[in-house]
Design an enzyme around this catalytic site. Structure first.
Site, PDB file in Angstrom:
ATOM      1  N   ARG A 135      31.478  68.720 -37.019  1.00 49.32           N
ATOM      2  CA  ARG A 135      30.367  68.884 -36.081  1.00 49.32           C
ATOM      3  C   ARG A 135      30.551  68.056 -34.816  1.00 49.32           C
ATOM      4  O   ARG A 135      31.311  67.090 -34.792  1.00 49.32           O
ATOM      5  CB  ARG A 135      29.054  68.435 -36.739  1.00 49.32           C
ATOM      6  CG  ARG A 135      28.499  69.471 -37.683  1.00 49.32           C
ATOM      7  CD  ARG A 135      27.234  68.977 -38.356  1.00 49.32           C
ATOM      8  NE  ARG A 135      26.701  70.052 -39.198  1.00 49.32           N
ATOM      9  CZ  ARG A 135      25.774  69.867 -40.119  1.00 49.32           C
ATOM     10  NH1 ARG A 135      25.274  68.668 -40.330  1.00 49.32           N
ATOM     11  NH2 ARG A 135      25.328  70.881 -40.830  1.00 49.32           N
ATOM     12  N   THR A 143      16.433  40.430 -24.468  1.00 48.45           N
ATOM     13  CA  THR A 143      16.284  41.895 -24.411  1.00 48.45           C
ATOM     14  C   THR A 143      17.548  42.527 -24.957  1.00 48.45           C
ATOM     15  O   THR A 143      18.645  42.027 -24.687  1.00 48.45           O
ATOM     16  CB  THR A 143      16.038  42.397 -22.969  1.00 48.45           C
ATOM     17  OG1 THR A 143      16.253  43.825 -22.929  1.00 48.45           O
ATOM     18  CG2 THR A 143      16.965  41.768 -21.943  1.00 48.45           C
ATOM     19  N   ARG A 186       3.458  44.441 -23.505  1.00 50.41           N
ATOM     20  CA  ARG A 186       3.751  44.755 -22.097  1.00 50.41           C
ATOM     21  C   ARG A 186       2.391  44.718 -21.403  1.00 50.41           C
ATOM     22  O   ARG A 186       1.533  45.558 -21.679  1.00 50.41           O
ATOM     23  CB  ARG A 186       4.412  46.123 -21.977  1.00 50.41           C
ATOM     24  CG  ARG A 186       5.749  46.222 -22.752  1.00 50.41           C
ATOM     25  CD  ARG A 186       6.540  47.426 -22.312  1.00 50.41           C
ATOM     26  NE  ARG A 186       7.664  47.712 -23.195  1.00 50.41           N
ATOM     27  CZ  ARG A 186       8.853  47.125 -23.111  1.00 50.41           C
ATOM     28  NH1 ARG A 186       9.089  46.216 -22.200  1.00 50.41           N
ATOM     29  NH2 ARG A 186       9.830  47.459 -23.941  1.00 50.41           N
ATOM     30  N   GLY A 203      18.488  51.384 -23.839  1.00 49.91           N
ATOM     31  CA  GLY A 203      19.068  50.614 -22.741  1.00 49.91           C
ATOM     32  C   GLY A 203      18.355  50.848 -21.418  1.00 49.91           C
ATOM     33  O   GLY A 203      18.799  50.370 -20.388  1.00 49.91           O
ATOM     34  N   ARG A 204      17.274  51.594 -21.455  1.00 49.74           N
ATOM     35  CA  ARG A 204      16.512  51.908 -20.229  1.00 49.74           C
ATOM     36  C   ARG A 204      17.453  52.269 -19.085  1.00 49.74           C
ATOM     37  O   ARG A 204      18.028  53.345 -19.091  1.00 49.74           O
ATOM     38  CB  ARG A 204      15.586  50.757 -19.858  1.00 49.74           C
ATOM     39  CG  ARG A 204      14.359  51.262 -19.112  1.00 49.74           C
ATOM     40  CD  ARG A 204      13.476  50.186 -18.528  1.00 49.74           C
ATOM     41  NE  ARG A 204      13.319  49.022 -19.318  1.00 49.74           N
ATOM     42  CZ  ARG A 204      12.184  48.645 -19.922  1.00 49.74           C
ATOM     43  NH1 ARG A 204      11.133  49.418 -19.832  1.00 49.74           N
ATOM     44  NH2 ARG A 204      12.121  47.523 -20.590  1.00 49.74           N
ATOM     45  N   ASP A 261      20.571  43.417 -19.420  1.00 50.89           N
ATOM     46  CA  ASP A 261      20.524  43.824 -18.011  1.00 50.89           C
ATOM     47  C   ASP A 261      20.046  42.724 -17.067  1.00 50.89           C
ATOM     48  O   ASP A 261      19.388  43.005 -16.070  1.00 50.89           O
ATOM     49  CB  ASP A 261      19.639  45.073 -17.859  1.00 50.89           C
ATOM     50  CG  ASP A 261      18.216  44.831 -18.353  1.00 50.89           C
ATOM     51  OD1 ASP A 261      17.959  43.773 -18.952  1.00 50.89           O
ATOM     52  OD2 ASP A 261      17.373  45.707 -18.138  1.00 50.89           O
ATOM     53  N   SER A 310      35.974  67.160 -35.058  1.00 53.11           N
ATOM     54  CA  SER A 310      34.592  66.710 -34.836  1.00 53.11           C
ATOM     55  C   SER A 310      34.592  65.747 -33.652  1.00 53.11           C
ATOM     56  O   SER A 310      35.637  65.197 -33.313  1.00 53.11           O
ATOM     57  CB  SER A 310      34.044  65.994 -36.066  1.00 53.11           C
ATOM     58  OG  SER A 310      34.790  64.810 -36.297  1.00 53.11           O
ATOM     59  N   ASP A 328      18.780  45.090 -23.893  1.00 53.73           N
ATOM     60  CA  ASP A 328      19.416  45.879 -22.825  1.00 53.73           C
ATOM     61  C   ASP A 328      20.579  45.182 -22.117  1.00 53.73           C
ATOM     62  O   ASP A 328      21.370  45.825 -21.436  1.00 53.73           O
ATOM     63  CB  ASP A 328      18.370  46.267 -21.764  1.00 53.73           C
ATOM     64  CG  ASP A 328      17.315  47.202 -22.310  1.00 53.73           C
ATOM     65  OD1 ASP A 328      17.481  47.682 -23.441  1.00 53.73           O
ATOM     66  OD2 ASP A 328      16.319  47.453 -21.605  1.00 53.73           O
ATOM     67  N   ARG A 339      29.323  59.541 -38.305  1.00 56.82           N
ATOM     68  CA  ARG A 339      30.707  60.041 -38.231  1.00 56.82           C
ATOM     69  C   ARG A 339      31.149  60.646 -39.560  1.00 56.82           C
ATOM     70  O   ARG A 339      31.884  61.637 -39.580  1.00 56.82           O
ATOM     71  CB  ARG A 339      31.692  58.961 -37.775  1.00 56.82           C
ATOM     72  CG  ARG A 339      33.063  59.569 -37.504  1.00 56.82           C
ATOM     73  CD  ARG A 339      34.048  58.661 -36.827  1.00 56.82           C
ATOM     74  NE  ARG A 339      33.822  58.362 -35.436  1.00 56.82           N
ATOM     75  CZ  ARG A 339      34.122  59.187 -34.412  1.00 56.82           C
ATOM     76  NH1 ARG A 339      34.591  60.403 -34.627  1.00 56.82           N
ATOM     77  NH2 ARG A 339      33.929  58.785 -33.170  1.00 56.82           N
ATOM     78  N   GLY A 373       9.822  44.002 -24.688  1.00 54.95           N
ATOM     79  CA  GLY A 373      10.345  44.493 -25.976  1.00 54.95           C
ATOM     80  C   GLY A 373      10.834  43.350 -26.851  1.00 54.95           C
ATOM     81  O   GLY A 373      11.462  42.417 -26.356  1.00 54.95           O
ATOM     82  N   ASP A 402      13.517  41.816 -17.815  1.00 56.79           N
ATOM     83  CA  ASP A 402      13.246  41.788 -16.372  1.00 56.79           C
ATOM     84  C   ASP A 402      11.750  41.787 -16.036  1.00 56.79           C
ATOM     85  O   ASP A 402      11.317  41.096 -15.117  1.00 56.79           O
ATOM     86  CB  ASP A 402      14.005  42.900 -15.644  1.00 56.79           C
ATOM     87  CG  ASP A 402      13.799  44.272 -16.265  1.00 56.79           C
ATOM     88  OD1 ASP A 402      13.072  44.376 -17.275  1.00 56.79           O
ATOM     89  OD2 ASP A 402      14.359  45.245 -15.739  1.00 56.79           O
ATOM     90  N   GLY A 440      34.545  54.367 -31.541  1.00 57.77           N
ATOM     91  CA  GLY A 440      35.569  55.363 -31.212  1.00 57.77           C
ATOM     92  C   GLY A 440      34.960  56.683 -30.767  1.00 57.77           C
ATOM     93  O   GLY A 440      35.445  57.764 -31.126  1.00 57.77           O
ATOM     94  N   LYS A 483      41.054  68.171 -32.690  1.00 51.39           N
ATOM     95  CA  LYS A 483      39.932  67.311 -33.110  1.00 51.39           C
ATOM     96  C   LYS A 483      38.930  68.215 -33.818  1.00 51.39           C
ATOM     97  O   LYS A 483      38.472  69.201 -33.235  1.00 51.39           O
ATOM     98  CB  LYS A 483      39.252  66.682 -31.887  1.00 51.39           C
ATOM     99  CG  LYS A 483      39.692  65.250 -31.613  1.00 51.39           C
ATOM    100  CD  LYS A 483      38.823  64.630 -30.537  1.00 51.39           C
ATOM    101  CE  LYS A 483      39.477  63.390 -29.977  1.00 51.39           C
ATOM    102  NZ  LYS A 483      39.270  62.195 -30.771  1.00 51.39           N
TER     103      LYS A 483
END
Ligand code: F6P
Length: 328
Positions: free
Chosen positions: A167, A130, A76, A175-176, A134, A220, A132, A159, A15, A107, A190, A218
Site C-alpha cells: 500500500r 513545544t 491557550r 508541527g503547525r 520552532d 509500498s 514543534d 510500515r 500545547g 511562540d 525511511g 517498490k
C-alpha cells in the site's frame, strides 16, 4: 549583584509537551534551594488572570519527572492578549508579592511574556516547551525529541501494514508551521517522500518520485505530510495523487494528538531539568525577557524578541537532501 527576587512563579502555556514536568520540578527545586518562595500558576496565563496561584514546595514536584503533559495544566488564553487581562494578571501577581515569572511554552507563550514584561515591571524568563521545535535560539525545544520517537513508533507499525498489503500510506504529523517533526521522522522511518510547510513540493514532483519507486519495484511507500503543508493535509494530497497515480491501494493516517503525550525521553527529561535550573539561576543573576535554550551542548540566552523570529533555518539541509537520496 543579585536582584531582590524573593518570590518566583512558574507556569506552562500553549500545547503541552513531554518534559514540561521535569522542567517544572527543576524550576521549583532550584528556587527553593536558593531560598526563594516558589509558586505554581494553574492553567497558564488564564490562571494568572483568575488568580489560580498555589505555593509549591519541594514535595509538590515529587514523582512527576517521568510524566507527560503538565501537572500545572495549560491553556491557550485569548484574554491575556488584552490590556485588561494583563493588568488583572499583574494585580494577582502583586497580591502574592511575585517578582518574577518562568514561562514554559512555545511562540504564543513567549509573545504573551514579551508584551506582559513591556507593560508591567516583571522579570520573565522563557523556556522553549513545544513539540514543534520552532523557536530560534534553541537547537531543540522541550518535547520535540519525545514526539519524534512517538511518530517513529507509529510509522514503523504502519510500515508493517504498508509492506504486507503493498500500500501507499500518507501519514500526517503535527508541527503547525514547522516541518521539523516531519523531516526528522522521514529520515528515521525511511519515508519515500516528505511534504513540509517550509518547502514547496509540487504534486508532479511527488508523483514522479512515486512512479520511479513503482518502476524500480517498490511495492509500498510512505509519504509524510506535515499538517502545515501549503497544498493541504494528508487527505487532500492523497486524493490528488490517487486521481493521477493509482498504482497502489492508498490509505491515510492522521497521527494527531497522540504525538503530544507520553512519558518524556531521557533527552527531554535532561533538557527540561537543565533549562529549568538555568531559568531560575538567570533570574537570580538579574536576566529578564530572555529565553534559555540549548545550542550545541551549552545552555545559552536568547532575547524573547530574537527567539520569536523565523525558524525555517531549522530544517537541516543535509537531512533535506537525504530524504531524496536515501529513499530511492
Ligand atoms: O504547538 C503544538 C501543536 O501540537 C501544533 O503542532 C499543533 O498545530 C497545535 O499544537 C494543536 O493545538 P491544539 O492542541 O490546541 O489543537
Amino acid at each position: 549583584m543579585r536582584p531582590n527576587i524573593k518570590n518566583i512563579a512558574v507556569l506552562t502555556s500553549g500545547g503541552d509537551a513531554p518534559g514540561m514536568n521535569a522542567c517544572i520540578r527543576a524550576v521549583v527545586r532550584t528556587g527553593i534551594y536558593n531560598g526563594i518562595n516558589m509558586f505554581g500558576v494553574l492553567q497558564g496565563y488564564q490562571g494568572l488572570i483568575n488568580n489560580n496561584i498555589i505555593p509549591m514546595d519541594a514535595r509538590s514536584v515529587s514523582n512527576i519527572i517521568h510524566l507527560g503533559g503538565t501537572v500545572l495544566k495549560t491553556a491557550r488564553c485569548l484574554e491575556f492578549k488584552t490590556d485588561e487581562g494583563m493588568d488583572q494578571a499583574y494585580a494577582n501577581m502583586k497580591a502574592h508579592n511575585i517578582d518574577a515569572l518562568v514561562v514554559i511554552g512555545g511562540d504564543g507563550t513567549f509573545t504573551g511574556a514579551r508584551r506582559f514584561s513591556e507593560r508591567h515591571p516583571v522579570s520573565v524568563i522563557g523556556i522553549p516547551g513545544t513539540i514543534d521545535n520552532d523557536l530560534y535560539g534553541s537547537d531543540f525545544t522541550l518535547g520535540y525529541d519525545t514526539a519524534i520517537n512517538t511518530v517513529i513508533e507509529a510509522i514503523d507499525k504502519i510500515r508493517d501494514t504498508a509492506d504486507s498489503h503493498d500500500r501507499l500510506f500518507f501519514v500526517e504529523v503535527m508541527g503547525r508551521d514547522s516541518g521539523c517533526i516531519a523531516l526528522r521522522s522521514a529520515i528515521a522511518c525511511g519515508a519515500e517522500a516528505v511534504l513540509l510547510p517550509e518547502k514547496a513540493t509540487s504534486l508532479e514532483e511527488l508523483i514522479r518520485t512515486l512512479e520511479i519507486g513503482a518502476a524500480t519495484k517498490k511495492s509500498s511507500s510512505i509519504v509524510i505530510v506535515s499538517e502545515g503543508h501549503k497544498q493541504g493535509g494528508a487527505y487532500d494530497i492523497a486524493k490528488h495523487v490517487k486521481e493521477r497515480f493509482n498504482h497502489y491501494d492508498t490509505k491515510v493516517t492522521i497521527l494527531g494528538h497522540l504525538q503530544r503525550g507520553g512519558s518524556p525521553s531521557s533527552f527531554d527529561r535532561i533538557l527540561g531539568s537543565r533549562l529549568g535550573y538555568a531559568a531560575v539561576n538567570e533570574l537570580l543573576k538579574g536576566s529578564s525577557r530572555q529565553m534559555v535554550g540549548l545550542r550545541g551542548n551549552d545552555i545559552q540566552l536568547t532575547s524573547l524578541d530574537e527567539a520569536l523570529t523565523a525558524h525555517s533555518f531549522k530544517l537541516e539541509s543535509d537531512l533535506l537532501e537525504m530524504t531524496k537520496v536515501l529513499s530511492i
